[in-house]
Each structure stands twice: as structure tokens, then as C-alpha cells.
Motif scaffolding. Structure first.
Motif, PDB file in Angstrom:
ATOM      1  N   VAL A  58      -5.364  13.361   9.729  1.00  0.00           N
ATOM      2  CA  VAL A  58      -5.768  13.641  10.942  1.00  0.00           C
ATOM      3  C   VAL A  58      -5.176  15.131  11.528  1.00  0.00           C
ATOM      4  O   VAL A  58      -5.549  15.671  12.444  1.00  0.00           O
ATOM      5  N   GLU A  59      -4.098  15.582  10.775  1.00  0.00           N
ATOM      6  CA  GLU A  59      -3.483  16.726  10.963  1.00  0.00           C
ATOM      7  C   GLU A  59      -4.266  17.957  10.488  1.00  0.00           C
ATOM      8  O   GLU A  59      -3.928  19.166  10.468  1.00  0.00           O
ATOM      9  N   GLY A  60      -5.097  17.627   9.588  1.00  0.00           N
ATOM     10  CA  GLY A  60      -5.833  18.622   8.700  1.00  0.00           C
ATOM     11  C   GLY A  60      -5.500  19.180   7.491  1.00  0.00           C
ATOM     12  O   GLY A  60      -5.838  19.837   6.957  1.00  0.00           O
ATOM     13  N   ASN A  61      -4.318  18.254   7.086  1.00  0.00           N
ATOM     14  CA  ASN A  61      -3.777  18.417   5.883  1.00  0.00           C
ATOM     15  C   ASN A  61      -4.666  17.952   4.782  1.00  0.00           C
ATOM     16  O   ASN A  61      -5.169  16.858   4.879  1.00  0.00           O
ATOM     17  N   GLU A  62      -4.771  18.816   3.477  1.00  0.00           N
ATOM     18  CA  GLU A  62      -5.464  17.943   2.520  1.00  0.00           C
ATOM     19  C   GLU A  62      -4.712  16.940   1.828  1.00  0.00           C
ATOM     20  O   GLU A  62      -3.472  17.147   1.567  1.00  0.00           O
ATOM     21  N   VAL A  63      -5.578  15.809   1.474  1.00  0.00           N
ATOM     22  CA  VAL A  63      -5.003  14.863   0.624  1.00  0.00           C
ATOM     23  C   VAL A  63      -6.069  14.639  -0.283  1.00  0.00           C
ATOM     24  O   VAL A  63      -7.309  14.451   0.012  1.00  0.00           O
ATOM     25  N   TRP A  64      -5.621  14.201  -1.645  1.00  0.00           N
ATOM     26  CA  TRP A  64      -6.494  13.801  -2.608  1.00  0.00           C
ATOM     27  C   TRP A  64      -6.654  12.317  -2.682  1.00  0.00           C
ATOM     28  O   TRP A  64      -5.690  11.697  -2.821  1.00  0.00           O
ATOM     29  N   LEU A  65      -7.860  11.805  -2.404  1.00  0.00           N
ATOM     30  CA  LEU A  65      -8.136  10.424  -2.484  1.00  0.00           C
ATOM     31  C   LEU A  65      -8.922   9.956  -3.848  1.00  0.00           C
ATOM     32  O   LEU A  65      -9.769  10.541  -4.118  1.00  0.00           O
ATOM     33  N   HIS A  66      -8.065   9.127  -4.204  1.00  0.00           N
ATOM     34  CA  HIS A  66      -8.851   8.266  -5.651  1.00  0.00           C
ATOM     35  C   HIS A  66      -9.346   7.018  -5.248  1.00  0.00           C
ATOM     36  O   HIS A  66      -8.305   6.008  -4.709  1.00  0.00           O
ATOM     37  N   SER A  67     -10.288   6.840  -5.007  1.00  0.00           N
ATOM     38  CA  SER A  67     -10.953   5.601  -4.526  1.00  0.00           C
ATOM     39  C   SER A  67     -11.758   4.547  -5.414  1.00  0.00           C
ATOM     40  O   SER A  67     -12.461   4.892  -6.098  1.00  0.00           O
ATOM     41  N   THR A  68     -11.371   3.264  -5.152  1.00  0.00           N
ATOM     42  CA  THR A  68     -12.047   2.301  -6.040  1.00  0.00           C
ATOM     43  C   THR A  68     -12.778   1.421  -4.617  1.00  0.00           C
ATOM     44  O   THR A  68     -12.025   0.588  -4.061  1.00  0.00           O
ATOM     45  N   ILE A  69     -14.074   1.268  -4.913  1.00  0.00           N
ATOM     46  CA  ILE A  69     -14.780   0.585  -4.025  1.00  0.00           C
ATOM     47  C   ILE A  69     -15.582  -0.588  -4.805  1.00  0.00           C
ATOM     48  O   ILE A  69     -16.118  -0.487  -5.713  1.00  0.00           O
ATOM     49  N   LEU A  70     -15.065  -1.770  -4.098  1.00  0.00           N
ATOM     50  CA  LEU A  70     -15.641  -3.073  -4.908  1.00  0.00           C
ATOM     51  C   LEU A  70     -15.684  -4.118  -3.891  1.00  0.00           C
ATOM     52  O   LEU A  70     -15.388  -3.996  -2.650  1.00  0.00           O
ATOM     53  N   PRO A  71     -16.920  -4.872  -4.050  1.00  0.00           N
ATOM     54  CA  PRO A  71     -17.567  -5.763  -3.121  1.00  0.00           C
ATOM     55  C   PRO A  71     -16.410  -6.933  -3.099  1.00  0.00           C
ATOM     56  O   PRO A  71     -15.867  -7.329  -4.241  1.00  0.00           O
ATOM     57  N   VAL A  72     -16.251  -7.401  -1.814  1.00  0.00           N
ATOM     58  CA  VAL A  72     -15.694  -8.915  -1.791  1.00  0.00           C
ATOM     59  C   VAL A  72     -16.464  -9.880  -1.115  1.00  0.00           C
ATOM     60  O   VAL A  72     -17.158  -9.620  -0.219  1.00  0.00           O
ATOM     61  N   PHE A  73     -16.660 -11.023  -1.750  1.00  0.00           N
ATOM     62  CA  PHE A  73     -17.664 -12.002  -1.893  1.00  0.00           C
ATOM     63  C   PHE A  73     -16.706 -13.128  -0.963  1.00  0.00           C
ATOM     64  O   PHE A  73     -15.677 -13.271  -1.232  1.00  0.00           O
ATOM     65  N   ASP A  74     -17.748 -13.861  -0.294  1.00  0.00           N
ATOM     66  CA  ASP A  74     -17.055 -14.935   0.493  1.00  0.00           C
ATOM     67  C   ASP A  74     -16.590 -16.106  -0.288  1.00  0.00           C
ATOM     68  O   ASP A  74     -15.564 -16.960  -0.310  1.00  0.00           O
ATOM     69  N   ASP A  75     -17.209 -16.272  -1.634  1.00  0.00           N
ATOM     70  CA  ASP A  75     -17.199 -17.237  -2.348  1.00  0.00           C
ATOM     71  C   ASP A  75     -15.682 -17.039  -3.404  1.00  0.00           C
ATOM     72  O   ASP A  75     -14.809 -17.770  -3.767  1.00  0.00           O
TER      73      ASP A  75
ATOM     74  N   MET B 160     -14.319   6.788  -7.359  1.00  0.00           N
ATOM     75  CA  MET B 160     -14.600   8.290  -6.717  1.00  0.00           C
ATOM     76  C   MET B 160     -13.331   8.947  -6.632  1.00  0.00           C
ATOM     77  O   MET B 160     -12.226   8.128  -6.188  1.00  0.00           O
ATOM     78  N   GLU B 161     -13.154  10.170  -6.594  1.00  0.00           N
ATOM     79  CA  GLU B 161     -12.129  11.033  -6.185  1.00  0.00           C
ATOM     80  C   GLU B 161     -12.675  12.203  -5.494  1.00  0.00           C
ATOM     81  O   GLU B 161     -13.635  12.557  -5.470  1.00  0.00           O
ATOM     82  N   GLY B 162     -11.645  12.559  -4.431  1.00  0.00           N
ATOM     83  CA  GLY B 162     -12.199  13.652  -3.697  1.00  0.00           C
ATOM     84  C   GLY B 162     -11.229  14.223  -2.691  1.00  0.00           C
ATOM     85  O   GLY B 162     -10.235  13.508  -2.597  1.00  0.00           O
ATOM     86  N   LEU B 163     -11.482  15.426  -2.264  1.00  0.00           N
ATOM     87  CA  LEU B 163     -10.263  16.134  -1.204  1.00  0.00           C
ATOM     88  C   LEU B 163     -10.648  15.568   0.248  1.00  0.00           C
ATOM     89  O   LEU B 163     -12.059  15.748   0.710  1.00  0.00           O
ATOM     90  N   ALA B 164      -9.833  15.030   0.909  1.00  0.00           N
ATOM     91  CA  ALA B 164     -10.119  14.539   2.246  1.00  0.00           C
ATOM     92  C   ALA B 164      -8.947  15.356   3.019  1.00  0.00           C
ATOM     93  O   ALA B 164      -8.287  16.193   2.553  1.00  0.00           O
ATOM     94  N   ASN B 165      -9.087  14.942   4.334  1.00  0.00           N
ATOM     95  CA  ASN B 165      -7.855  15.265   5.237  1.00  0.00           C
ATOM     96  C   ASN B 165      -7.297  14.311   5.929  1.00  0.00           C
ATOM     97  O   ASN B 165      -7.811  13.467   6.142  1.00  0.00           O
TER      98      ASN B 165
ATOM     99  N   ASN C 169      -0.235   2.010  -2.448  1.00  0.00           N
ATOM    100  CA  ASN C 169      -1.935   2.450  -2.273  1.00  0.00           C
ATOM    101  C   ASN C 169      -2.428   2.165  -0.686  1.00  0.00           C
ATOM    102  O   ASN C 169      -1.905   1.269   0.004  1.00  0.00           O
ATOM    103  N   CYS C 170      -3.087   2.896  -0.720  1.00  0.00           N
ATOM    104  CA  CYS C 170      -3.880   2.775   0.724  1.00  0.00           C
ATOM    105  C   CYS C 170      -5.183   1.702   0.719  1.00  0.00           C
ATOM    106  O   CYS C 170      -5.920   1.737  -0.263  1.00  0.00           O
ATOM    107  N   HIS C 171      -5.103   0.693   1.268  1.00  0.00           N
ATOM    108  CA  HIS C 171      -6.042  -0.440   1.097  1.00  0.00           C
ATOM    109  C   HIS C 171      -6.893  -0.536   2.505  1.00  0.00           C
ATOM    110  O   HIS C 171      -6.349  -0.521   3.680  1.00  0.00           O
ATOM    111  N   LYS C 172      -8.173  -0.450   2.340  1.00  0.00           N
ATOM    112  CA  LYS C 172      -9.299  -0.719   3.288  1.00  0.00           C
ATOM    113  C   LYS C 172     -10.161  -1.587   3.194  1.00  0.00           C
ATOM    114  O   LYS C 172     -10.600  -1.862   2.015  1.00  0.00           O
ATOM    115  N   ILE C 173     -10.659  -2.309   4.551  1.00  0.00           N
ATOM    116  CA  ILE C 173     -11.675  -3.267   4.227  1.00  0.00           C
ATOM    117  C   ILE C 173     -12.731  -2.872   5.198  1.00  0.00           C
ATOM    118  O   ILE C 173     -12.323  -2.531   6.383  1.00  0.00           O
ATOM    119  N   VAL C 174     -13.897  -2.598   4.927  1.00  0.00           N
ATOM    120  CA  VAL C 174     -14.943  -2.164   5.707  1.00  0.00           C
ATOM    121  C   VAL C 174     -16.044  -3.436   5.705  1.00  0.00           C
ATOM    122  O   VAL C 174     -16.406  -3.997   4.706  1.00  0.00           O
TER     123      VAL C 174
END
Length: 168
Positions: free
Chosen positions: A151-168, A144-149, A80-85
Motif C-alpha cells: 500500500v506504500e508503493g514498495n515493490e513486492v514479488w509475489l509467488h501465487s498458487t491459486i487453487l479451488p476450494v470445494f465444499d466437499d 504465477m509470479e509477478g511484481l506487485a506493490n 506465507n500470505c494466504h487469501k480466500i476469495v
């Protein structure tokens, strides 16, 4: 007895450092002209406490490095693709599969940059931004799910689970 050639001990103070009933270290000083007293015991004990604090700190640092190494390996080998923002939606971390999926060079300077990425379609960016805001405000986990691209413009389908990360 002492080994052959050892300095003669005429006055000796030995102080063990005991923690939870176990001897962790021992300090010995010797051959002072004046007798040792409780002040000397206190100073040596303080020294042993300082040394033990350093040893404990080094052990904790080594354990933390091992946990970080294991977590990094887990994330880097995840399919999976994992990101932290951060709270301003700036990307702080993305694992190797995220770079691969989006066809980004791993040296790409994306950390610290706004997420969602500008190369994603506007509709996806808007929905993702709203969901990031909602998670930040409510602490809920959102999927959420959605169509993204990539960097080359190719379509990729993203299924994203967005969750908060707490310091505790």
C-alpha cells in the motif's frame, strides 16, 4: 439403602440410555401414585434421546471450535500470505502475514473488497484476474509470479498458487 433424610421411594422408574453397548445416561422418576407403564418408558426414553442429541451437539461444537482455533493459529503463524476469495473475486480472508507483507493495517477494511487489490500494478491485476477466472472454470491449480506493490508503493514479488476450494 437410601441416605439418611432421603425421600421414601414408593414407586420408581429407572431408564438407562444405551448407545453402542455403553450406558451414557440414566433417568429416574419416582413416587407417582399410579404405576409406571410402557408409555412412561417411551416418554423418558424420548427425553433421554433429546438430551443426548444436545450433549452430542455441544461436543461437536467444541471440537469444531478447537479445529478452527488450530487452523487459525496455523494460518496466522505461516510465513506465507494466504487469501480466500469468493467466486466474484471478493476477498473473504487474508492471514496476518498477508497484511504485514502488503503493509496493510489489520483493521483495514479489505474483506469483501475486490481482489486483486487496486494498488497492485495493472499488469499483475490483469494476470491474476485471468488466472482466478481460469481456476474457477477448470478447477486447475495455477502458479504465477509477478511484481506487485504494497500500500506504500514498495515493490513486492509475489509467488501465487491459486487453487479451488470445494465444499466437499
Amino acid at each position: 439403602g437410601l441416605p439418611q433424610g432421603h425421600v421414601l421411594l414408593t414407586n420408581l422408574l429407572v431408564v438407562p440410555f444405551i448407545k453402542q453397548g455403553q450406558i451414557l445416561s440414566v433417568a429416574a422418576i419416582a413416587n407417582r401414585a399410579a404405576p409406571y407403564d410402557e408409555k412412561d418408558v417411551t416418554q423418558v426414553t424420548s427425553f433421554l434421546h433429546s438430551i443426548q442429541a444436545i450433549v452430542d451437539s455441544k461436543k461437536a461444537e467444541a471440537k469444531l471450535r478447537e479445529v478452527e482455533r488450530r487452523n487459525q493459529a496455523l494460518l496466522n503463524h505461516s510465513p506465507n500470505c494466504h487469501k480466500i476469495v469468493d467466486l466474484d473475486f471478493n476477498l473473504q480472508y487474508m492471514n496476518a502475514n498477508g497484511f504485514n507483507m502488503l503493509k496493510l493495517d489489520e483493521r483495514a477494511d479489505v474483506c469483501g473488497k475486490q481482489y486483486p487489490f487496486s494498488f497492485f500494478p495493472e499488469a499483475f491485476r490483469n494476470e491474476m484476474t485471468e488466472n482466478l477466472k481460469k481456476v474457477g472454470e477448470t478447477g486447475e491449480t495455477i502458479t504465477m509470479e509477478g511484481l506487485a506493490n504494497d500500500v506504500e508503493g514498495n515493490e513486492v514479488w509475489l509467488h501465487s498458487t491459486i487453487l479451488p476450494v470445494f465444499d466437499d
